[in-house]
Motif scaffolding. Structure first.
Motif, PDB file in Angstrom:
ATOM      1  N   UNK A 163       0.824  -1.214   0.000  1.00  0.00           N
ATOM      2  CA  UNK A 163       0.000   0.000   0.000  1.00  0.00           C
ATOM      3  C   UNK A 163       0.858   1.264   0.000  1.00  0.00           C
ATOM      4  N   UNK A 164       1.970   1.229   0.716  1.00  0.00           N
ATOM      5  CA  UNK A 164       2.847   2.397   0.768  1.00  0.00           C
ATOM      6  C   UNK A 164       3.423   2.716  -0.611  1.00  0.00           C
ATOM      7  N   UNK A 165       3.868   1.683  -1.321  1.00  0.00           N
ATOM      8  CA  UNK A 165       4.435   1.896  -2.656  1.00  0.00           C
ATOM      9  C   UNK A 165       3.360   2.411  -3.612  1.00  0.00           C
ATOM     10  N   UNK A 166       2.172   1.848  -3.546  1.00  0.00           N
ATOM     11  CA  UNK A 166       1.091   2.306  -4.425  1.00  0.00           C
ATOM     12  C   UNK A 166       0.709   3.748  -4.132  1.00  0.00           C
ATOM     13  N   UNK A 167       0.721   4.137  -2.861  1.00  0.00           N
ATOM     14  CA  UNK A 167       0.392   5.521  -2.504  1.00  0.00           C
ATOM     15  C   UNK A 167       1.429   6.497  -3.057  1.00  0.00           C
ATOM     16  N   UNK A 168       2.669   6.046  -3.165  1.00  0.00           N
ATOM     17  CA  UNK A 168       3.729   6.880  -3.737  1.00  0.00           C
ATOM     18  C   UNK A 168       3.634   6.969  -5.259  1.00  0.00           C
ATOM     19  N   UNK A 169       2.787   6.128  -5.836  1.00  0.00           N
ATOM     20  CA  UNK A 169       2.694   6.105  -7.291  1.00  0.00           C
ATOM     21  C   UNK A 169       3.713   5.203  -7.933  1.00  0.00           C
ATOM     22  N   UNK A 170       4.306   4.293  -7.149  1.00  0.00           N
ATOM     23  CA  UNK A 170       5.321   3.390  -7.665  1.00  0.00           C
ATOM     24  C   UNK A 170       6.723   3.858  -7.324  1.00  0.00           C
ATOM     25  N   UNK A 171       7.676   2.962  -7.464  1.00  0.00           N
ATOM     26  CA  UNK A 171       9.083   3.262  -7.196  1.00  0.00           C
ATOM     27  C   UNK A 171       9.894   2.871  -8.422  1.00  0.00           C
ATOM     28  N   UNK A 172      10.731   3.793  -8.873  1.00  0.00           N
ATOM     29  CA  UNK A 172      11.544   3.524 -10.053  1.00  0.00           C
ATOM     30  C   UNK A 172      12.822   2.794  -9.665  1.00  0.00           C
ATOM     31  N   UNK A 173      13.034   1.637 -10.253  1.00  0.00           N
ATOM     32  CA  UNK A 173      14.220   0.829  -9.991  1.00  0.00           C
ATOM     33  C   UNK A 173      14.964   0.585 -11.300  1.00  0.00           C
ATOM     34  N   UNK A 174      16.283   0.576 -11.189  1.00  0.00           N
ATOM     35  CA  UNK A 174      17.138   0.290 -12.342  1.00  0.00           C
ATOM     36  C   UNK A 174      17.861  -1.029 -12.085  1.00  0.00           C
ATOM     37  N   UNK A 175      17.619  -2.014 -12.925  1.00  0.00           N
ATOM     38  CA  UNK A 175      18.162  -3.354 -12.740  1.00  0.00           C
ATOM     39  C   UNK A 175      19.268  -3.623 -13.747  1.00  0.00           C
ATOM     40  N   UNK A 176      20.346  -4.216 -13.255  1.00  0.00           N
ATOM     41  CA  UNK A 176      21.491  -4.520 -14.119  1.00  0.00           C
ATOM     42  C   UNK A 176      21.212  -5.707 -15.036  1.00  0.00           C
ATOM     43  N   UNK A 177      20.315  -6.567 -14.582  1.00  0.00           N
ATOM     44  CA  UNK A 177      20.016  -7.768 -15.359  1.00  0.00           C
ATOM     45  C   UNK A 177      18.559  -8.163 -15.119  1.00  0.00           C
ATOM     46  N   UNK A 178      18.004  -9.004 -15.969  1.00  0.00           N
ATOM     47  CA  UNK A 178      16.617  -9.446 -15.762  1.00  0.00           C
ATOM     48  C   UNK A 178      16.483 -10.235 -14.460  1.00  0.00           C
ATOM     49  N   UNK A 179      15.308 -10.128 -13.857  1.00  0.00           N
ATOM     50  CA  UNK A 179      15.035 -10.833 -12.603  1.00  0.00           C
ATOM     51  C   UNK A 179      13.778 -11.671 -12.788  1.00  0.00           C
ATOM     52  N   UNK A 180      13.890 -12.941 -12.465  1.00  0.00           N
ATOM     53  CA  UNK A 180      12.732 -13.830 -12.575  1.00  0.00           C
ATOM     54  C   UNK A 180      12.783 -14.830 -11.433  1.00  0.00           C
ATOM     55  N   UNK A 181      11.707 -14.873 -10.635  1.00  0.00           N
ATOM     56  CA  UNK A 181      11.653 -15.780  -9.482  1.00  0.00           C
ATOM     57  C   UNK A 181      10.216 -16.272  -9.351  1.00  0.00           C
ATOM     58  N   UNK A 182      10.042 -17.578  -9.513  1.00  0.00           N
ATOM     59  CA  UNK A 182       8.700 -18.147  -9.493  1.00  0.00           C
ATOM     60  C   UNK A 182       8.059 -18.033  -8.124  1.00  0.00           C
ATOM     61  N   UNK A 183       8.836 -18.214  -7.067  1.00  0.00           N
ATOM     62  CA  UNK A 183       8.254 -18.219  -5.722  1.00  0.00           C
ATOM     63  C   UNK A 183       7.702 -16.852  -5.320  1.00  0.00           C
ATOM     64  N   UNK A 184       8.426 -15.799  -5.627  1.00  0.00           N
ATOM     65  CA  UNK A 184       7.966 -14.466  -5.229  1.00  0.00           C
ATOM     66  C   UNK A 184       7.082 -13.808  -6.276  1.00  0.00           C
ATOM     67  N   UNK A 185       7.130 -14.329  -7.516  1.00  0.00           N
ATOM     68  CA  UNK A 185       6.360 -13.729  -8.607  1.00  0.00           C
ATOM     69  C   UNK A 185       7.116 -12.651  -9.342  1.00  0.00           C
ATOM     70  N   UNK A 186       8.406 -12.463  -9.052  1.00  0.00           N
ATOM     71  CA  UNK A 186       9.195 -11.428  -9.715  1.00  0.00           C
ATOM     72  C   UNK A 186       9.469 -11.821 -11.160  1.00  0.00           C
ATOM     73  N   UNK A 187       9.269 -10.868 -12.083  1.00  0.00           N
ATOM     74  CA  UNK A 187       9.532 -11.093 -13.497  1.00  0.00           C
ATOM     75  C   UNK A 187       9.780  -9.729 -14.132  1.00  0.00           C
ATOM     76  N   UNK A 188      11.055  -9.297 -14.129  1.00  0.00           N
ATOM     77  CA  UNK A 188      11.391  -7.950 -14.582  1.00  0.00           C
ATOM     78  C   UNK A 188      12.513  -8.007 -15.606  1.00  0.00           C
ATOM     79  N   UNK A 189      12.456  -7.102 -16.552  1.00  0.00           N
ATOM     80  CA  UNK A 189      13.507  -6.981 -17.546  1.00  0.00           C
ATOM     81  C   UNK A 189      14.623  -6.095 -17.002  1.00  0.00           C
ATOM     82  N   UNK A 190      15.753  -6.121 -17.670  1.00  0.00           N
ATOM     83  CA  UNK A 190      16.861  -5.255 -17.279  1.00  0.00           C
ATOM     84  C   UNK A 190      16.548  -3.810 -17.662  1.00  0.00           C
ATOM     85  N   UNK A 191      17.148  -2.866 -16.920  1.00  0.00           N
ATOM     86  CA  UNK A 191      16.929  -1.454 -17.201  1.00  0.00           C
ATOM     87  C   UNK A 191      16.069  -0.785 -16.142  1.00  0.00           C
ATOM     88  N   UNK A 192      15.813   0.518 -16.334  1.00  0.00           N
ATOM     89  CA  UNK A 192      15.026   1.304 -15.378  1.00  0.00           C
ATOM     90  C   UNK A 192      13.537   1.150 -15.669  1.00  0.00           C
TER      91      UNK A 192
END
Length: 437
Positions: free
Chosen positions: A273-302
């Protein structure tokens, strides 16, 4: 001929001491006649001599320069008069070109006074809103942790130590939320991340403590059973499971020698809820992230992560080679970015953004009984400072992340030589020279 005009009689003359008609009468001395003040006749306007003389050029007559004895030597110029008096016609005060009955001047606005009143009003309203916001926000703080119950505490050191805990509490989550956030439905709550945030004169240090750290848990009394448990060795997150925030704080103090001044904990739902109230958080990733257990599935980049995506990012660990240690690095990076955005002018100066952030964050944030809003603000500003380079992020030095244990599986063993040196520097608020490599 009689001395009294108007046929004054002898009786009147006698009365005024002028003698008597009778023989032998002696004349009286002269008597002073009373002074009689007559009312002055009303003055009437008399035009100056030469007023009706021929006009001079321009339709004006020059008065007082005609002949001797006219009594006017001023050379005053009169316009052609109207029946109502001199100067009432054209060219005079009442005419088209004259002054006439002059219109009243409109008072010029006093801008200095208006600006002063406006500034005072603004300051008063700002103070009223600020005070109201403070009491509203303060009433939302969940001051549920009593650090006064912690036993055998070390003496206070220099600076301030905050224990920041992310728990896996599912409080406030529906069954659908648990499914969408990949949290599972385990009962109770455990620690998902633990950090010591130290602030002082030598900058800020954000120190992560692996939840699988192999530590000594002091003797304690069970919260529900009332049973007394002896001192034992377990993973660090076992202390939270057995005795809640108070036993966790006592265990960390026992193993580090650092006194915990304040405690702050947030669960899964509050984090989202805190992140949604902020309108999201911008993250810059060096590489793609994918994790089945947590549900993470992100491409590299900001990219901008919403609440659900942010929770998946800080919980993922299976893609990292060192798993739990790699996850802590991601958590530190995310929390610093989160604090930077929460303390930015675009949030603080925008009430339509600030109030939802305060409301969503404080509704699920659990703190100690002595922690107020100013302490919470100091904590966020310190986290923001780490992102800006005023401090450092590190993990407690370890010797191995794969220490087999009799009952707790694989644990993390601290490098006690480096760890004790690090804890000593933090306790004295000295510049940290120890590396976690």
């Amino acid at each position: 001929m009689s001395d009294w005009s108007g046929g004054r009689s002898d009786e009147r003359r006698q009365a005024y001491g002028r003698g008597s008609a009778g023989a032998g009468a002696e004349p009286e001395g002269a008597r002073a006649m009373p002074h009689v003040r007559r009312a002055a006749p009303p003055q009437q306007y008399s035009p100056p001599q030469g007023y009706d003389e021929a006009p001079v050029a321009g339709g004006h007559r020059v008065v007082g320069q005609g002949g001797p004895g006219d009594g006017y030597n001023t050379g005053q110029v009169y316009g052609r008069g109207a029946p109502n008096g001199p100067g009432a016609g054209p060219g005079g005060p009442g005419g088209p070109g004259g002054g006439g009955p002059r219109p009243q001047r409109t008072a010029r606005p006093d801008w200095r006074r208006r600006i002063k009143i406006g500034l005072v009003t603004f300051v008063v309203l700002l103070l009223a809103v600020s005070v109201g916001t403070y009491f509203w926000a303060d009433s939302k703080l969940r001051q549920e942790v009593d650090l006064g119950k912690v036993k055998e505490r070390p003496p206070a050191g220099e600076g301030t130590n905050y224990l920041i805990v992310g728990s896996d509490s599912r409080e406030g989550l529906s069954d659908q939320d648990k499914k969408d956030l990949h949290t599972g439905s385990a009962d109770g709550k455990r620690t998902d991340s633990m950090m010591i945030l130290h602030t002082g004169d030598n900058g800020t240090t954000m120190l992560s403590l692996p939840r699988d750290s192999w530590v000594t848990i002091p003797a304690f009394t069970g919260q529900k059973s009332g049973k007394r448990f002896p001192k034992s060795t377990h993973k660090l997150n076992q202390a939270y499971s057995d005795g809640g925030p108070e036993l966790l704080a006592q265990t960390i103090e026992f193993n580090t020698g650092l006194r915990i001044d304040h405690y702050a904990e947030i669960g899964f739902g509050g984090f989202r809820n805190l992140v949604d109230a902020l309108g999201g958080v911008e993250m810059c990733l060096d590489k793609p992230v994918k994790d089945r257990d947590s549900g993470a599935d992100f491409k590299a980049g900001c990219q901008e992560l919403d609440g659900a995506q942010s929770l998946a990012f800080v919980r993922q660990r299976h893609q990292e080679a060192d798993q739990d240690l790699g996850r802590m690095r991601n958590q530190q990076k995310f929390l610093n970015t989160l604090a930077k955005q929460a303390a930015s002018p675009s949030t603080v100066l925008n009430p339509f953004r600030l109030y939802p952030v305060i409301g969503s964050g404080l509704d699920t944030l659990i703190v100690d009984k002595d922690m107020g809003l100013f302490d919470l603000m100091d904590m966020f500003w310190a986290m923001k400072g780490v992102t800006g380079g005023d401090g450092q992020q590190m993990t407690v030095p370890v010797t191995t992340a794969n220490l087999p244990t009799p009952n707790d599986g694989v644990a993390v063993k601290w490098d006690m030589a480096k760890a004790n040196q690090l804890f000593g520097q933090l306790k004295k608020d000295q510049k940290v020279t120890v590396s976690d490599k």
